[in-house]
Design a protein around this motif. Sequence first.
Motif, PDB file in Angstrom:
ATOM      1  N   SER A  68       0.629  -1.174   0.024  1.00  0.00           N
ATOM      2  CA  SER A  68      -0.030   0.143   0.011  1.00  0.00           C
ATOM      3  C   SER A  68       0.869   1.388  -0.185  1.00  0.00           C
ATOM      4  O   SER A  68       0.360   2.249  -0.302  1.00  0.00           O
ATOM      5  CB  SER A  68      -0.942   0.029   1.287  1.00  0.00           C
ATOM      6  N   GLU A  69       2.231   1.103   0.393  1.00  0.00           N
ATOM      7  CA  GLU A  69       3.182   2.358   0.220  1.00  0.00           C
ATOM      8  C   GLU A  69       3.918   2.552  -0.975  1.00  0.00           C
ATOM      9  O   GLU A  69       4.731   3.441  -1.054  1.00  0.00           O
ATOM     10  CB  GLU A  69       3.862   2.095   1.671  1.00  0.00           C
ATOM     11  N   GLY A  70       3.925   1.419  -1.765  1.00  0.00           N
ATOM     12  CA  GLY A  70       4.616   1.550  -2.904  1.00  0.00           C
ATOM     13  C   GLY A  70       4.846   0.345  -3.789  1.00  0.00           C
ATOM     14  O   GLY A  70       4.258  -0.578  -3.333  1.00  0.00           O
ATOM     15  N   MET A  71       6.154   0.153  -4.386  1.00  0.00           N
ATOM     16  CA  MET A  71       6.445  -1.254  -5.111  1.00  0.00           C
ATOM     17  C   MET A  71       7.888  -1.008  -5.424  1.00  0.00           C
ATOM     18  O   MET A  71       8.464  -0.241  -5.530  1.00  0.00           O
ATOM     19  CB  MET A  71       5.435  -1.199  -6.414  1.00  0.00           C
ATOM     20  N   PHE A  72       8.173  -2.458  -5.599  1.00  0.00           N
ATOM     21  CA  PHE A  72       9.627  -2.591  -6.229  1.00  0.00           C
ATOM     22  C   PHE A  72       9.740  -2.922  -7.491  1.00  0.00           C
ATOM     23  O   PHE A  72       8.975  -4.036  -7.953  1.00  0.00           O
ATOM     24  CB  PHE A  72      10.193  -3.647  -5.207  1.00  0.00           C
ATOM     25  N   LEU A  73      10.491  -2.370  -8.122  1.00  0.00           N
ATOM     26  CA  LEU A  73      10.733  -2.506  -9.744  1.00  0.00           C
ATOM     27  C   LEU A  73      12.001  -3.174  -9.851  1.00  0.00           C
ATOM     28  O   LEU A  73      12.876  -2.468  -9.417  1.00  0.00           O
ATOM     29  CB  LEU A  73      10.585  -1.153 -10.479  1.00  0.00           C
ATOM     30  N   GLY A  74      12.186  -4.079 -10.674  1.00  0.00           N
ATOM     31  CA  GLY A  74      13.225  -4.687 -11.065  1.00  0.00           C
ATOM     32  C   GLY A  74      13.785  -3.764 -12.093  1.00  0.00           C
ATOM     33  O   GLY A  74      13.789  -4.137 -13.512  1.00  0.00           O
ATOM     34  N   SER A  75      14.272  -2.561 -11.901  1.00  0.00           N
ATOM     35  CA  SER A  75      14.452  -1.459 -12.936  1.00  0.00           C
ATOM     36  C   SER A  75      15.965  -1.461 -13.119  1.00  0.00           C
ATOM     37  O   SER A  75      16.894  -1.512 -12.411  1.00  0.00           O
ATOM     38  CB  SER A  75      14.141  -0.099 -12.292  1.00  0.00           C
ATOM     39  N   MET A  76      16.249  -1.457 -14.498  1.00  0.00           N
ATOM     40  CA  MET A  76      17.743  -1.263 -14.888  1.00  0.00           C
ATOM     41  C   MET A  76      17.701   0.158 -15.676  1.00  0.00           C
ATOM     42  O   MET A  76      16.910   0.789 -15.955  1.00  0.00           O
ATOM     43  CB  MET A  76      18.016  -2.454 -16.140  1.00  0.00           C
ATOM     44  N   VAL A  77      19.110   0.656 -15.469  1.00  0.00           N
ATOM     45  CA  VAL A  77      19.431   1.971 -16.043  1.00  0.00           C
ATOM     46  C   VAL A  77      20.517   1.901 -16.842  1.00  0.00           C
ATOM     47  O   VAL A  77      21.432   1.162 -16.537  1.00  0.00           O
ATOM     48  CB  VAL A  77      19.399   3.028 -14.777  1.00  0.00           C
ATOM     49  N   THR A  78      20.682   2.707 -17.915  1.00  0.00           N
ATOM     50  CA  THR A  78      21.990   2.729 -18.728  1.00  0.00           C
ATOM     51  C   THR A  78      22.606   4.054 -18.192  1.00  0.00           C
ATOM     52  O   THR A  78      21.871   5.300 -18.279  1.00  0.00           O
ATOM     53  CB  THR A  78      21.604   2.927 -19.947  1.00  0.00           C
TER      54      THR A  78
END
Length: 105
Positions: free
Chosen positions: A35-45
């Motif tokens: 309810s407070e947020g989410m975790f993304l398997g986020s990659m960045v370049t």
Amino acid sequence: MLTMEKSQDRVPFSGSIEYFCWDQRKLAEAQEISSEGMFLGSMVTLRVRLPASNRGFTVLGRVTHVVLGSETRHRGIGIHFLDISPSDRDAVSAYVASRPRLLAA
């Protein structure tokens, strides 16, 4: 130092999440939600140029943590390098070895 605290009501979540980096549409795979947020398997370049260097390099990284900030600490994100060439890693290691260490927060 304030970091994003993990909520006790997190649950698995699978799906593509759309986000924007300035005006560019991006997609990331979500892994958890609460309810407070989410975790993304986020990659960045990232495009990195070390001080006193005449060339830069590109590296793929994964967001590993978020610092919300406080009176003594700037907000930001931690990035773990995933795909960095041996020569670029050596250049970063040499730069780090030549600089004074940060004091523990």
